[in-house]
Structure formats: C-alpha cells, structure tokens
Design a protein around this motif. Structure first.
Motif, PDB file in Angstrom:
ATOM      1  N   ASN A  61      33.995  11.605  49.510  1.00 34.92           N
ATOM      2  CA  ASN A  61      33.741  12.497  50.623  1.00 34.92           C
ATOM      3  C   ASN A  61      35.058  12.905  51.278  1.00 34.92           C
ATOM      4  O   ASN A  61      35.974  12.105  51.411  1.00 34.92           O
ATOM      5  CB  ASN A  61      32.822  11.788  51.630  1.00 34.92           C
ATOM      6  CG  ASN A  61      32.290  12.737  52.673  1.00 34.92           C
ATOM      7  OD1 ASN A  61      32.660  13.908  52.698  1.00 34.92           O
ATOM      8  ND2 ASN A  61      31.421  12.239  53.513  1.00 34.92           N
ATOM      9  N   ASP A 118      35.725  13.570  54.401  1.00 35.30           N
ATOM     10  CA  ASP A 118      35.980  12.855  55.644  1.00 35.30           C
ATOM     11  C   ASP A 118      36.516  11.451  55.382  1.00 35.30           C
ATOM     12  O   ASP A 118      37.426  10.998  56.065  1.00 35.30           O
ATOM     13  CB  ASP A 118      34.703  12.766  56.481  1.00 35.30           C
ATOM     14  CG  ASP A 118      34.241  14.132  56.948  1.00 35.30           C
ATOM     15  OD1 ASP A 118      35.107  15.010  57.136  1.00 35.30           O
ATOM     16  OD2 ASP A 118      33.026  14.317  57.107  1.00 35.30           O
ATOM     17  N   ALA A 168      40.133  11.778  54.263  1.00 37.32           N
ATOM     18  CA  ALA A 168      41.031  12.078  55.377  1.00 37.32           C
ATOM     19  C   ALA A 168      41.281  10.833  56.226  1.00 37.32           C
ATOM     20  O   ALA A 168      42.401  10.600  56.682  1.00 37.32           O
ATOM     21  CB  ALA A 168      40.443  13.188  56.238  1.00 37.32           C
ATOM     22  N   PHE A 169      40.238  10.015  56.431  1.00 37.77           N
ATOM     23  CA  PHE A 169      40.401   8.785  57.197  1.00 37.77           C
ATOM     24  C   PHE A 169      41.341   7.823  56.482  1.00 37.77           C
ATOM     25  O   PHE A 169      42.233   7.227  57.103  1.00 37.77           O
ATOM     26  CB  PHE A 169      39.042   8.117  57.432  1.00 37.77           C
ATOM     27  CG  PHE A 169      39.142   6.797  58.125  1.00 37.77           C
ATOM     28  CD1 PHE A 169      39.452   6.736  59.474  1.00 37.77           C
ATOM     29  CD2 PHE A 169      38.962   5.621  57.423  1.00 37.77           C
ATOM     30  CE1 PHE A 169      39.559   5.519  60.116  1.00 37.77           C
ATOM     31  CE2 PHE A 169      39.066   4.405  58.056  1.00 37.77           C
ATOM     32  CZ  PHE A 169      39.363   4.346  59.408  1.00 37.77           C
TER      33      PHE A 169
END
Length: 75
Positions: free
Chosen positions: A2, A4, A7-8
C-alpha cells in the motif's frame, strides 16, 4: 504494498537514517574521549582499544547501510 504503508516506512527510516548519520558524526568527533586511554583500566592494551573502536564503527556503518536502504526503499 500500500502507498500509505510505504510512505510511513520511508518517513520512519529517513528519520532513523538521519539520526544514524548524526551518531556517526558524534562518534568521529568524540572518538578519542570514547575510545582513548582509560586510567581505571591499566591492563587495557592499545590493540584492545583499536578493536573496540573498529567494532563500534563497523556496527555504525551497518546501521547506516540498513536504515539508508529502507529510507530509499531499496529493499
């Protein structure tokens, strides 16, 4: 993966990579104080001090390589 979650992971390891680089600068600037002659350990030899210093820098280099690889998503 994913976007997100990616990015985390990248953000987290970017912060860890920067912290690792700062720790490396600290090691370089204070290497004599950290790995110098200790008057409370008179049996310590210069080769033992050199080995400890080398081991600390190798551990730092591996930490920098791993956090850098995850920061730039090279895994």
């Amino acid at each position: 993966m994913n976007i997100d979650a990616s990015a985390f992971i990248q953000f987290t390891f970017s912060l860890l990579f920067i912290a690792t680089l700062i720790a490396g600068v600290y090691l370089l600037r204070n290497s004599e104080r950290l790995f110098g002659i200790d008057p409370s350990a008179p049996s310590e030899t210069s080769s033992g001090r050199s080995y400890g210093k080398m081991q600390a820098f190798v551990v730092w280099a591996h930490a920098a390589a791993l956090t850098g690889a995850f920061a730039f998503l090279l895994h």
